[in-house]
Design an enzyme around this catalytic site. Structure first.
Site, mmCIF file in Angstrom:
data_model
loop_
_atom_site.group_PDB
_atom_site.id
_atom_site.type_symbol
_atom_site.label_atom_id
_atom_site.label_comp_id
_atom_site.label_asym_id
_atom_site.label_seq_id
_atom_site.Cartn_x
_atom_site.Cartn_y
_atom_site.Cartn_z
ATOM 1 N N CYS B 28 0.850 -1.189 0.000
ATOM 2 C CA CYS B 28 0.000 0.000 0.000
ATOM 3 C C CYS B 28 0.889 1.245 0.000
ATOM 4 O O CYS B 28 1.445 1.599 1.038
ATOM 5 C CB CYS B 28 -0.900 -0.044 1.234
ATOM 6 S SG CYS B 28 -1.519 1.554 1.788
ATOM 7 N N CYS B 31 0.465 3.891 2.673
ATOM 8 C CA CYS B 31 0.926 3.445 4.002
ATOM 9 C C CYS B 31 2.432 3.620 4.127
ATOM 10 O O CYS B 31 2.939 4.065 5.151
ATOM 11 C CB CYS B 31 0.631 1.967 4.229
ATOM 12 S SG CYS B 31 -1.080 1.509 4.104
#
Ligand SMILES: NC(=O)c1ccc[n+]([C@@H]2O[C@H](COP(=O)([O-])OP(=O)(O)OC[C@H]3O[C@@H](n4cnc5c(N)ncnc54)[C@H](O)[C@@H]3O)[C@@H](O)[C@H]2O)c1
Lengths: 534, 110
Positions: B28, B31
């Site tokens: 991700c 993230c």
């Protein structure tokens, strides 16, 4: 002092068998059977290199693992299996020898497309290159490197898949694309050929990796030209926005951190690279593949220790309008006594890196695989230069070799801004991967003059001299560009914008490089990658 | 600070201070980037709120237990109870706002 990748763990290692052991739920891959086992036993994986370990917790660091050996570029897997797609090319062949010298098990494929395209256009590499069999023989004889080569078109997925199954690569370097912007702008057929070859080749490769070697990393070559040169002057980040980038609109704000930055490709070739970027980005997300998308600056130069070891090991160098890159072309023009052709105002700024430095970056990227599912981007440049300044530098070095060089401004056949701001962020290679550029522009240009002024090479440059001045216009027209002005080096006033390269290098000062080298020695590593951790 | 399944009880549920846990995945990109901001806020909120991150694939037990369906997911715990949760990547300003809101819910917070 630790090597840059000392702290990486099994999660980064291509030998760690994650498939079937890890429940990548949020990727939509949740498997009930794995889930039940994890709930019972915790998360355990296996190692493809050390099967005797059985199932274990994936927390071993590269520094601790006996399979990762120290070299001056960081820990490298012992006899790491690296497959190079496009191994017969300018960069592919050079990297193959470099990796071989470091003790990697190198394999590679190529369909000699580049040799064919060049032949069809009536041009040739000015540095003589040998047929693959002879290259392989010389690599063995001179450097004691065995390279496993197969003549395969990457578009032939069946053959490529077979070879991948056989080799089980731990890293794949994908150079195997058509690398030229002007070539893609010749006409419709060439644009289609470039996009089909590059985009479909890479897309097919991603599917094969998912099936055959999902844990190996893909180091894919893109180009800095994917970003274009935004006229707002906003920085060209490393592919994804940094954490503190925000979008403000109508009094509200959102984080942009981690989103792909805008791309503004500058030719149909560059569009193929942008399309690759999206395909790789998606594949990482869907199948937890891992990749570095390398936004590489324009490469110049001829030297690495390995290619210089024997004439049969030399890599190609092209100077024609389609495949020649700017510095390489300028040196050839200087040798022929032709004024160096600067397009338009010559105030265009681009990112550059010497061949030898680029190869070091690639080794470092191979040594430091991203995490599962991680799509990461590095901007691989060592300097930003204006085209007119490059001409001045080549002229200066040419003078040392007794050449009296002039510079000519010619019509610009491309659609690009002559004046533009240019700010490039390149912080990962210097700070996270321990890279410091070692080859100043002038040093490499000097090496080029030393090689290219050899009589048999001058003769070869002469043969392609008529193909140096461009005739391929982005408008589709075919006519040789006209000269606008001829001037002597050092006589033109500098104008335009000053480029800015942001490396944050103070976090990894040059003095640290020596420290790293000492550290490698202390743990018994070296160029050969045969260090032993005892 | 990255924690693991086995530290979850000690670092989060038994913590004296309230704890912001960011559940993240290596696949991700938002993230990955957000870690830098969380590090910065960790310093800033020292003594008032603990900030930790936990990778959902490497720490499946915590992820199963809190039913994490998307990343990043933020859960703020106080005395073992989840007092606030939210999803989707945030700017520094939004994270700070979220933390301040949660702190308001906690009585006697310094
Ligand atoms: N040289 C540079 O300045 C530069 C700069 C930025 C990016 N790049 C990128 O780096 C990569 C390598 O560049 P290069 O300069 O070595 O180019 P190159 O043409 O010398 O090498 C590419 C090799 O790939 C092979 N190839 C292409 N399509 C193939 C296919 N379908 N199947 C099998 N083999 C195939 C070619 O035959 C060639 O040998 C390219 O992707 C290029 O776009 C190069």
């Amino acid at each position: 002092m630790k090597l840059h990748n000392a702290h990486k763990t099994c999660w980064n290692c291509p030998a760690a068998i994650l498939k079937g052991n890890v429940d990548f739920r949020a990727c939509g891959q949740s498997l009930e059977a794995i889930r039940r086992r994890i709930e019972r036993e915790g998360l355990l994986i296996e190692c493809a290199r050390l099967p005797d370990l059985g199932h274990f917790e994936p927390t071993i660091t590269f520094e601790e693992c006996p399979e990762w050996r120290p070299t001056k570029y960081g820990y490298l897997l012992e006899n790491m299996r690296v497959m190079i797609l496009g191994i017969d090319g300018y960069l592919g062949w050079t990297l193959a020898l470099k990796l071989g010298a470091l003790g990697c098990e190198v394999s590679g494929v190529d369909c000699f497309l580049r040799r064919k395209m060049v032949r069809e256009l009536g041009t040739d590499s000015v540095v003589p290159i040998y047929p693959m069999e002879e290259r392989l023989k010389a690599a063995k004889e001179v450097l004691d490197i065995d390279i496993k080569f197969r003549e395969i078109n990457i578009l032939d997925r069946e053959k490529l898949g077979q070879f991948m199954r056989e080799v089980q690569p731990e890293a794949i370097v994908h150079y195997g694309e058509i690398p030229s912007a002007p070539y893609s702008m010749i006409d419709c057929n060439h644009a289609i050929q470039v996009q089909y070859n590059n985009v479909i080749g890479t897309l097919g490769l991603l599917f094969l990796m998912k099936e055959i070697c999902p844990e190996s990393s893909l180091i894919k070559l893109g180009t800095l030209g994917e970003y274009g040169a935004p006229l707002t002057g906003r920085p060209l980040f490393e592919g994804l926005f940094p954490a503190d980038a925000v979008l403000r609109w109508r009094g509200r704000e959102w984080s942009l951190g981690g989103e792909l930055t805008p791309r503004d490709p500058v030719s149909f070739y560059h569009v193929s690279k942008v399309q690759d970027t999206f395909n790789i980005y998606e594949a990482c997300k869907y199948w937890w593949l891992r990749s570095y998308d390398v936004m590489q600056g324009v490469i110049y130069g001829v030297h690495t220790d390995e290619v210089a070891a024997d004439p049969r090991l030399r890599t190609r160098l092209d100077v024609d309008e389609w495949f020649g890159t700017v510095v390489n072309r300028f040196v050839a023009q200087a040798i022929l006594g032709m004024p160096l052709t600067v397009y338009g105002e010559g105030e265009q700024i681009r990112g550059f890196i010497a061949l030898e430095d680029a190869m070091e970056c690639m080794v470092r990227l191979i040594s430091s695989p991203p995490e599962p599912g991680q799509y990461d981007v590095v901007n691989q440049v060592s300097g930003l230069h204006k085209v007119s300044e490059l001409a001045e530098t080549v002229a200066r070095v040419a003078a040392e070799f007794g050449y009296d060089v002039k510079i000519q401004r010619v019509e610009n056949p491309r659609v690009e801004a002559d004046y533009h701001p240019f700010e490039v962020v390149s912080t990962k290679l210097p700070n996270e991967l321990g890279f410091t550029p070692k080859v100043p522009l002038e040093v490499e240009i000097r090496r080029m003059f030393e090689l290219l002024t050899q009589p048999h090479i001058v003769e070869r440059i002469r043969k392609v001299a008529h193909l140096i001045r461009p005739r391929t216009w982005w408008s589709g027209e075919k006519k040789v560009v006209e000269t606008l002005e001829v001037y002597r080096p050092g006589t033109r006033r500098r104008r335009g914008f000053k480029p800015r390269l942001i490396t944050d290098r103070e976090r990894f000062p040059v003095s640290k490089v020596e420290e790293v080298e000492r550290a490698v020695e202390a743990i018994g590593g070296g160029e050969g990658g045969d260090g032993n951790k005892g | 600070m990255e924690i693991r399944d086995r530290d979850f009880d000690r670092e989060v549920l038994k913590s004296e201070l309230p704890v912001l846990v960011e559940f993240w995945g290596s696949w991700c990109p938002p993230c990955q980037k957000e870690k830098y901001i969380l590090e910065k806020l960790r310093e800033e909120y020292k003594g008032r709120m603990k900030i930790v991150t936990i990778n959902v694939d490497r720490n499946p037990r915590a992820a199963y237990r809190y039913g994490i369906k998307c990343v990043p997911t933020y859960i703020i715990f106080h005395r073992g109870e989840a007092i606030h949760s939210d999803i989707a990547a945030k700017s520094e300003g939004q994270l700070r706002e979220m933390i301040e809101e949660a702190l308001k819910k906690i009585p006697n917070q310094l």
